[in-house]
Design a protein around this motif. Structure first.
Motif, PDB file in Angstrom:
ATOM      1  N   GLY A  83       0.817  -1.213   0.000  1.00  0.00           N
ATOM      2  CA  GLY A  83       0.000   0.000   0.000  1.00  0.00           C
ATOM      3  C   GLY A  83       0.848   1.260   0.000  1.00  0.00           C
ATOM      4  O   GLY A  83       0.548   2.230  -0.700  1.00  0.00           O
ATOM      5  N   GLU A  84       1.931   1.252   0.776  1.00  0.00           N
ATOM      6  CA  GLU A  84       2.830   2.410   0.800  1.00  0.00           C
ATOM      7  C   GLU A  84       3.482   2.616  -0.564  1.00  0.00           C
ATOM      8  O   GLU A  84       3.604   3.754  -1.037  1.00  0.00           O
ATOM      9  CB  GLU A  84       3.911   2.216   1.862  1.00  0.00           C
ATOM     10  N   ILE A  85       3.892   1.523  -1.196  1.00  0.00           N
ATOM     11  CA  ILE A  85       4.510   1.623  -2.524  1.00  0.00           C
ATOM     12  C   ILE A  85       3.496   2.153  -3.532  1.00  0.00           C
ATOM     13  O   ILE A  85       3.798   3.030  -4.337  1.00  0.00           O
ATOM     14  CB  ILE A  85       5.077   0.246  -2.964  1.00  0.00           C
ATOM     15  N   TYR A  86       2.270   1.641  -3.485  1.00  0.00           N
ATOM     16  CA  TYR A  86       1.232   2.093  -4.405  1.00  0.00           C
ATOM     17  C   TYR A  86       0.928   3.573  -4.195  1.00  0.00           C
ATOM     18  O   TYR A  86       0.805   4.337  -5.161  1.00  0.00           O
ATOM     19  CB  TYR A  86      -0.038   1.260  -4.240  1.00  0.00           C
ATOM     20  N   ASP A  87       0.818   4.000  -2.932  1.00  0.00           N
ATOM     21  CA  ASP A  87       0.557   5.420  -2.645  1.00  0.00           C
ATOM     22  C   ASP A  87       1.653   6.308  -3.224  1.00  0.00           C
ATOM     23  O   ASP A  87       1.377   7.371  -3.779  1.00  0.00           O
ATOM     24  CB  ASP A  87       0.433   5.655  -1.138  1.00  0.00           C
ATOM     25  N   HIS A  93       2.900   9.618 -10.112  1.00  0.00           N
ATOM     26  CA  HIS A  93       2.442   9.455 -11.498  1.00  0.00           C
ATOM     27  C   HIS A  93       0.955   9.699 -11.698  1.00  0.00           C
ATOM     28  O   HIS A  93       0.391   9.303 -12.709  1.00  0.00           O
ATOM     29  CB  HIS A  93       2.805   8.057 -11.997  1.00  0.00           C
ATOM     30  N   GLY A  94       0.312  10.321 -10.735  1.00  0.00           N
ATOM     31  CA  GLY A  94      -1.081  10.689 -10.906  1.00  0.00           C
ATOM     32  C   GLY A  94      -2.040   9.510 -10.868  1.00  0.00           C
ATOM     33  O   GLY A  94      -1.804   8.513 -10.191  1.00  0.00           O
ATOM     34  N   MET A 100       3.399   4.420 -15.920  1.00  0.00           N
ATOM     35  CA  MET A 100       4.647   5.138 -15.685  1.00  0.00           C
ATOM     36  C   MET A 100       5.772   4.552 -16.536  1.00  0.00           C
ATOM     37  O   MET A 100       5.791   3.351 -16.802  1.00  0.00           O
ATOM     38  CB  MET A 100       5.021   5.124 -14.214  1.00  0.00           C
ATOM     39  N   PRO A 101       6.688   5.386 -16.999  1.00  0.00           N
ATOM     40  CA  PRO A 101       7.765   4.931 -17.876  1.00  0.00           C
ATOM     41  C   PRO A 101       8.637   3.882 -17.182  1.00  0.00           C
ATOM     42  O   PRO A 101       8.962   4.013 -16.015  1.00  0.00           O
ATOM     43  CB  PRO A 101       8.579   6.192 -18.157  1.00  0.00           C
TER      44      PRO A 101
END
Length: 135
Positions: A83-87, A93-94, A100-101
């Motif tokens: 969840g922290e990584i996703y946030d 990246h909006g 994301m590239p």
């Protein structure tokens, strides 16, 4: 013999203070460098000492975690970390973090690392039109 304590280091050209500390030998392969350098983003000596203490604590905690080695996580801890990584991805990246590239390459490299020997990566030719063929 006098031992000199680690302290903020002023860059000779800019005057900005830096945190500098040699990485312990046992951690060099994990950290990937021989010296930790972090800008304290100030020219004020008082502010630099305060920021130095904060950065020093963060570096020591990170090195302690690396020294402890890998550890297993509960499902709750793994979900919290994901969840922290996703946030962070959404923040950077909006609303479309999947676009994301470099994301596809990162996923392929993760799979290759997890399944060594069973994943083959074959480079594909570039499908962009050549400049010479355009009018």
């Amino acid at each position: 013999m006098v031992l000199r304590m680690n302290h903020p280091w002023p860059h000779p050209d800019s005057g900005i203070y830096w945190y500098r500390k040699r990485v312990p030998e046992r951690l060099k392969p994990l950290v990937g460098k021989t010296e930790e350098r972090i800008s304290l983003r100030t020219r004020d000596p008082e502010q630099a000492r305060i920021e130095f203490a904060r950065v020093c604590l963060e570096v020591q905690q990170r090195w302690r975690e690396l020294s402890a080695g890998p550890r297993s996580l509960s499902e709750r801890q793994a979900a919290g970390l994901a969840g922290e990584i996703y946030d962070a991805m959404v923040k950077e990246h909006g609303d479309n973090p999947s676009r994301m590239p470099g994301r596809s390459l990162a996923l392929m490299l993760d799979q290759a690392a997890l399944r060594r020997g069973s994943v083959r990566m074959i480079p594909l030719p570039d499908k962009r039109p050549s400049v010479a063929g355009t009018v």
